[in-house]
Design an enzyme around this catalytic site. Sequence first.
Site, PDB file in Angstrom:
ATOM      1  CD  GLU A 433     -49.429-117.223 -19.455  1.00 15.63           C
ATOM      2  OE1 GLU A 433     -49.759-118.401 -19.632  1.00 15.63           O
ATOM      3  OE2 GLU A 433     -50.008-116.452 -18.683  1.00 15.63           O
ATOM      4  CG  ASP A 506     -50.312-120.737 -16.318  1.00 12.58           C
ATOM      5  OD1 ASP A 506     -49.504-121.677 -16.189  1.00 12.58           O
ATOM      6  OD2 ASP A 506     -50.144-119.616 -15.814  1.00 12.58           O
ATOM      7  CG  ASP A 508     -54.813-119.625 -15.806  1.00 11.38           C
ATOM      8  OD1 ASP A 508     -54.533-119.482 -17.022  1.00 11.38           O
ATOM      9  OD2 ASP A 508     -54.181-119.061 -14.891  1.00 11.38           O
ATOM     10  CG  ASP A 510     -55.426-114.415 -17.246  1.00 11.60           C
ATOM     11  OD1 ASP A 510     -56.438-113.939 -17.801  1.00 11.60           O
ATOM     12  OD2 ASP A 510     -54.919-113.961 -16.201  1.00 11.60           O
TER      13      ASP A 510
END
Length: 642
Positions: A433, A506, A508, A510
């Site tokens: 990403e 990640d 998180d 997102d």
Amino acid sequence: MTTDTSVSTYESSDITVLTGLEPVRARPGMYIGSTGPSGLHHLVWEVVDNAVDEAMAGFCDRIIVTLLPDGGCEVSDNGRGIPVDPHPMYPDQSAAEIVLTTLHAGGKFGGSGYKVSGGLHGVGVSVVNALSRRLVVEICRDGHLYSLEFNDGGNLAGPLTKVVSAGATATGTLVRFWPDPGVFEDVTFRAQTILERLQVMAFLNPGLSITFRDTRPGHEERVVYHYTNGLVDFIQHLNASKESLFPTVAHFGHVDETGEVDVALQWNSGFYENIHSFANGISTTEGGMHEEGFRKALTSVANRYARSHGFLKDKDDNLAGEDIREGLTAIVSVRLTDPQFEGQTKAKLGNVAMRSLVEKATNERFNEWLEENPRPAGQIIQKAMVASRARAAARQARDLTRRKSALEGAGLPGKLVDCSSRSPAESELFIVEGNSAGGSAKDARDPRTQAILPIRGKILNVERSRADRMLKNAEIQALITAIGGGIGEAFDISKVRYHKVIILADADVDGSHIRVLLLTFLFRQMRSLVEAGYVYVAQPPLYSTIVGKEKVYLHDDGAKEQFISERGKAKLEFQRLKGLGEMDFSELRDTTMDPSKRSLLRIELEQATIADEVCSVLMGDSVDARRHFIQTNARDVRFLDI
Ligand code: 0RA
């Protein structure tokens, strides 16, 4: 070859003859597939299958599966009870003893067996006995309660005993077993795995009530599965997270001398086909003759209807099967006397007679259904016609991409930083990403075996777009060309360029979203890549801390807690790592990419029906279904992890 010249003598005493249940203990894998979690649960299926056989024969309508506080498992049914009389050929053994200590003696014992029988390997409950440290059977029959007990892999603890006189009419069997920890890697049952299987069995056997009870401390729960409408209930369950095209479910069956078939189907507004087939209650995930017959007849019935009702004109081509099956949810369940299971995972039905049986039933009965239900029939045909136009547009888009990449030379996407190895078995593709993380990953990789494909933010949600739109999307195009096996029905795993496709996003929210989008794409368009176990999720750490001069990375809160508890009192300061983009290349290498240090999560497809449901709920149109799913599964780490 060795240079050892000693001569070995071979005597009859050297030859070991495995008797009774010994072969099972010598090679458990041959009987239950493995000694891992799948093999462990196989023990439960084997006992439950016996009880379901009893239900299929019409003698039982209630099964209770209980996980006991001490790690055992108990399966009870209200069937006829295993026979207890002495066996005519072995007069000093009870029939029950023979059933539990002889391979292949299961339900077919005595010649007056069942017309059909589940039990994938047909080896029966004796295999469970062989692989248990203790097994107890209680049988209610002829007005009495009998009990029989075995230890250490099937050694009889004592003769069959008559415990008490039961109620004169009560009958049934109870099998209680404790898997042998010397055989299995881990003897802990997983409730969710058992629940999923029991639910499918309840769908396939309308009227049968299956209760699951987990009585292990901290796990307590009780679930009852009982469906009166069988496959219709199954279809409604599968389509619950989707928007169905019309409210009714088509349902038909047929019986002849070769066996019986039961089919239910409905369409939803989505773009994927969702056919599940079963033979004697066993999921045939590789398809086979029954599915072939169904597909063939479905295509011809739909085309015949489309022509005779003016949807297709004389000059128009026939609708293709895949266009008719767009948005289809179907169950094809057959029962037959001697099922032949073939294919890589023995999950493909080989009996040719099932092809004509299902084809004939679908040809006649589905045609009738269309004639009797003109509104849904029109909706089905119209959807297929739209799908057909979209497929033509997709072909154009694909040709365009092919030509474009041919002009660009190598045919690989420009953004791909490929590895030098040409051996897929050792090659890894990191889908990364964001561009900055892509840069660090490029520096951190082993250029021989590790390739990097940076993707920009969120890829297209393929759950909500047809193939033509999907193929116009640059990120999707890059993924398809980099992986190399094509997509959809034409996906060819032998052409895949990497045997590890690793999603690196990640830790998180997102990042989770991107992971789910990518997994949805891979599940929908490259399913055999997922089934082959080639898809992984990298797990970048959440925390780091310094111990002496060394930097230690900790994967999540759990790992952090454990680390703290192991160092009682030392003063530790933890740094929370923000994202992949903020790691330098050496950090990224040490935590996520270096095969000797990283931790990867392999994505497994435990149950295609569940995976399908999760994809449609999380990525589909129904906001209510999504909210409900998140609220009920928020604490299930299985879904958080993927
Ligand atoms: C052999 C013969 C018969 C039933 C069974 C086995 C049987 C096995 C299991 C295992 C779990 N539950 C079960 N219920 C029945 C036929 C009995 C008859 O003809 O009466």
